[in-house]
Design an enzyme around this catalytic site. Structure first.
Site, PDB file in Angstrom:
ATOM      1  N   HIS A 102       0.476  -0.814  -0.124  1.00 16.63           N
ATOM      2  CA  HIS A 102      -0.130   0.128  -0.644  1.00 16.63           C
ATOM      3  C   HIS A 102       0.510   1.151  -0.087  1.00 16.63           C
ATOM      4  O   HIS A 102       0.244   2.792  -0.021  1.00 16.63           O
ATOM      5  CB  HIS A 102      -0.790   0.584   1.173  1.00 16.63           C
ATOM      6  CG  HIS A 102      -0.889  -0.129   2.490  1.00 16.63           C
ATOM      7  ND1 HIS A 102      -0.493  -1.025   3.686  1.00 16.63           N
ATOM      8  CD2 HIS A 102       0.000   1.740   3.567  1.00 16.63           C
ATOM      9  CE1 HIS A 102       0.645   0.020   4.499  1.00 16.63           C
ATOM     10  NE2 HIS A 102       0.264   0.870   4.250  1.00 16.63           N
ATOM     11  N   ASP A 115      -0.088  -7.420   0.794  1.00 24.14           N
ATOM     12  CA  ASP A 115       0.422  -6.555   1.342  1.00 24.14           C
ATOM     13  C   ASP A 115       2.163  -6.318   1.520  1.00 24.14           C
ATOM     14  O   ASP A 115       2.355  -5.131   2.397  1.00 24.14           O
ATOM     15  CB  ASP A 115       0.031  -5.618   2.788  1.00 24.14           C
ATOM     16  CG  ASP A 115       0.456  -3.339   3.179  1.00 24.14           C
ATOM     17  OD1 ASP A 115       0.174  -3.461   1.587  1.00 24.14           O
ATOM     18  OD2 ASP A 115      -0.164  -3.592   4.218  1.00 24.14           O
ATOM     19  N   GLY A 172       3.720   5.780   7.780  1.00 22.40           N
ATOM     20  CA  GLY A 172       4.564   6.115   7.667  1.00 22.40           C
ATOM     21  C   GLY A 172       6.064   5.484   7.972  1.00 22.40           C
ATOM     22  O   GLY A 172       6.812   4.699   7.553  1.00 22.40           O
ATOM     23  N   ASN A 173       5.338   4.599   8.781  1.00 23.25           N
ATOM     24  CA  ASN A 173       5.976   3.679   9.538  1.00 23.25           C
ATOM     25  C   ASN A 173       5.818   2.269   8.890  1.00 23.25           C
ATOM     26  O   ASN A 173       6.875   0.931   8.398  1.00 23.25           O
ATOM     27  CB  ASN A 173       5.753   2.499  10.738  1.00 23.25           C
ATOM     28  CG  ASN A 173       6.202   3.441  12.034  1.00 23.25           C
ATOM     29  OD1 ASN A 173       5.844   4.440  12.793  1.00 23.25           O
ATOM     30  ND2 ASN A 173       7.285   3.534  12.106  1.00 23.25           N
ATOM     31  N   SER A 174       4.960   2.196   8.134  1.00 24.88           N
ATOM     32  CA  SER A 174       4.641   0.731   7.283  1.00 24.88           C
ATOM     33  C   SER A 174       6.046   0.128   6.027  1.00 24.88           C
ATOM     34  O   SER A 174       5.851   1.457   5.578  1.00 24.88           O
ATOM     35  CB  SER A 174       3.404   1.374   6.743  1.00 24.88           C
ATOM     36  OG  SER A 174       1.863   1.238   7.392  1.00 24.88           O
TER      37      SER A 174
END
Length: 363
Positions: free
Chosen positions: A89, A122, A196-198
């Site tokens: 994503h 994902d 933003g950590n994703s």
């Protein structure tokens, strides 16, 4: 004498005491080891926005326009050759499958190419070019992932590069419901995971790989619940992606909504371009036009006909063929989904729209 004896022991103990050194803390050592492999990812994609005229609510007409939107995420270098793993994503639908990657402690970004995207798990694989070997995290050296063990989250939350948070592994094999649908098999942690950590790595106190930050559950009075894709799933994805690259041209593994609707419901759709929008008296990009319905299909039995417009599936609007609501990913035969359908009719020179929601069962 007793007092003198006590003083002698105390004095001797203080001389042998090892001084505290912050640089020797286990967390500090792990961060120094892993952080060089963490990257910041900036992607740009085009989205369609709609604005509805309050005087036109009855007709359901929208004014739509396209806008470039930037998104930030994290990633982790997994090889010295420049392969990077992040969340699907973060880079999905990026323009020309290109992103900007900023290496640790670097101010300027380099171009990265999106090689493989698998929305089902994902995860995505990227590649950057470098004349020298790059620092990387050995994701095959994975943690045992025990409940209660200390975990460290590294990444770039809300654009703040090189951030670290710490917590414990709270649970395993979690399932969550999102706007995109159901996500299963996740790890849960109370370490801070924010937008933003994703795509960034999670490691244990020895620096072994735990997983990839994926999502945060947020709500009223809810704190300290974050989720991650476990190391085992990440490694399976990585090995399959490398095999695909080695054996042929990398391709995006995205299954389109067009394919799923045709296979599961007998429903054939197409995007609404300018010509179709004028013909059906709707705004360009407003839903998907139903071009054909297979006889005796689940869609036909639900009363859906060609010429109608599919606006939403579940609680998610649909307007393009590239992606699909994740609630359709694992739908089984006999299970139903709600579809929002619009019909536009002409009456005495006026075009009126009627919207209804019907339940359609998968075949």
């Amino acid at each position: 004498m007793g007092l003198c004896f006590f003083f002698f022991l105390s004095s001797g103990w203080s001389q042998n005491k090892i001084p505290y050194r912050a640089e020797d803390e286990p967390t500090v050592l792990v961060v120094q080891k892993v952080m060089p492999a963490v990257v910041n990812i900036s992607s740009e994609r085009i989205i369609q926005k709609r604005v509805q005229d309050p005087f036109d609510l009855f007709f359901g007409r929208y004014y739509s326009y396209k806008e470039r939107v930037k998104s930030l995420g994290s990633g982790v270098l997994v090889s010295a050759e420049g392969y990077i793993i992040t969340c699907a994503h973060v880079v999905e639908r990026s323009i020309e499958r290109k992103v900007q990657v900023t290496l640790n402690e670097k101010k300027s970004a380099v171009e990265g190419k999106v090689l493989i995207i698998d929305p089902a798990v994902d995860l995505a694989l990227l590649k950057i070019e470098s004349k020298t070997a790059l620092p990387f995290l050995d994701i095959q050296s994975s943690s045992p992932t025990l409940l209660g063990q200390t975990v460290i989250v590294l990444g770039n939350p809300v654009g703040y590069q090189n951030s670290v948070s710490k917590g414990i592994l709270s649970a395993m094999d979690r399932t969550i419901e999102t706007d995109e649908g159901r996500i299963e098999g996740l790890l849960q942690t109370d370490a801070a995971i924010n937008p933003g950590n994703s795509g960034g790595p999670i490691v244990d106190i020895s620096g072994k790989f735990v997983g990839i930050s994926s999502a945060k559950f947020a709500g009223e009075a809810i704190e300290g619940i974050g989720f991650a894709i476990p190391a085992k799933k990440v490694n399976i994805f990585y090995q399959e992606a490398l095999s695909e690259i080695k054996n042929g041209t990398p391709s995006q593994k995205t299954v389109t909504i067009e394919q799923i609707l045709a296979k599961k419901f007998g429903l054939h759709v197409q995007e609404i371009n300018r010509e179709l929008a004028e013909a059906f008296h709707v705004q360009e990009g407003m839903g998907l036009l139903i071009s054909d319905v297979e006889p005796n299909s689940p869609a036909a039995k639900a009363g859906i006909k060609s010429g109608m417009i599919l606006l939403a599936i579940g609680n998610r609007r649909v307007d393009e063929l590239e992606s699909y609501p994740m609630l359709l990913k694992d739908i089984k035969s006999g299970e139903g989904v709600l579809m929002t359908i619009m019909v536009v009719r002409e009456s005495q020179g006026f075009f009126l729209s009627q919207t209804s929601t019907v339940q359609v069962f998968s075949r």
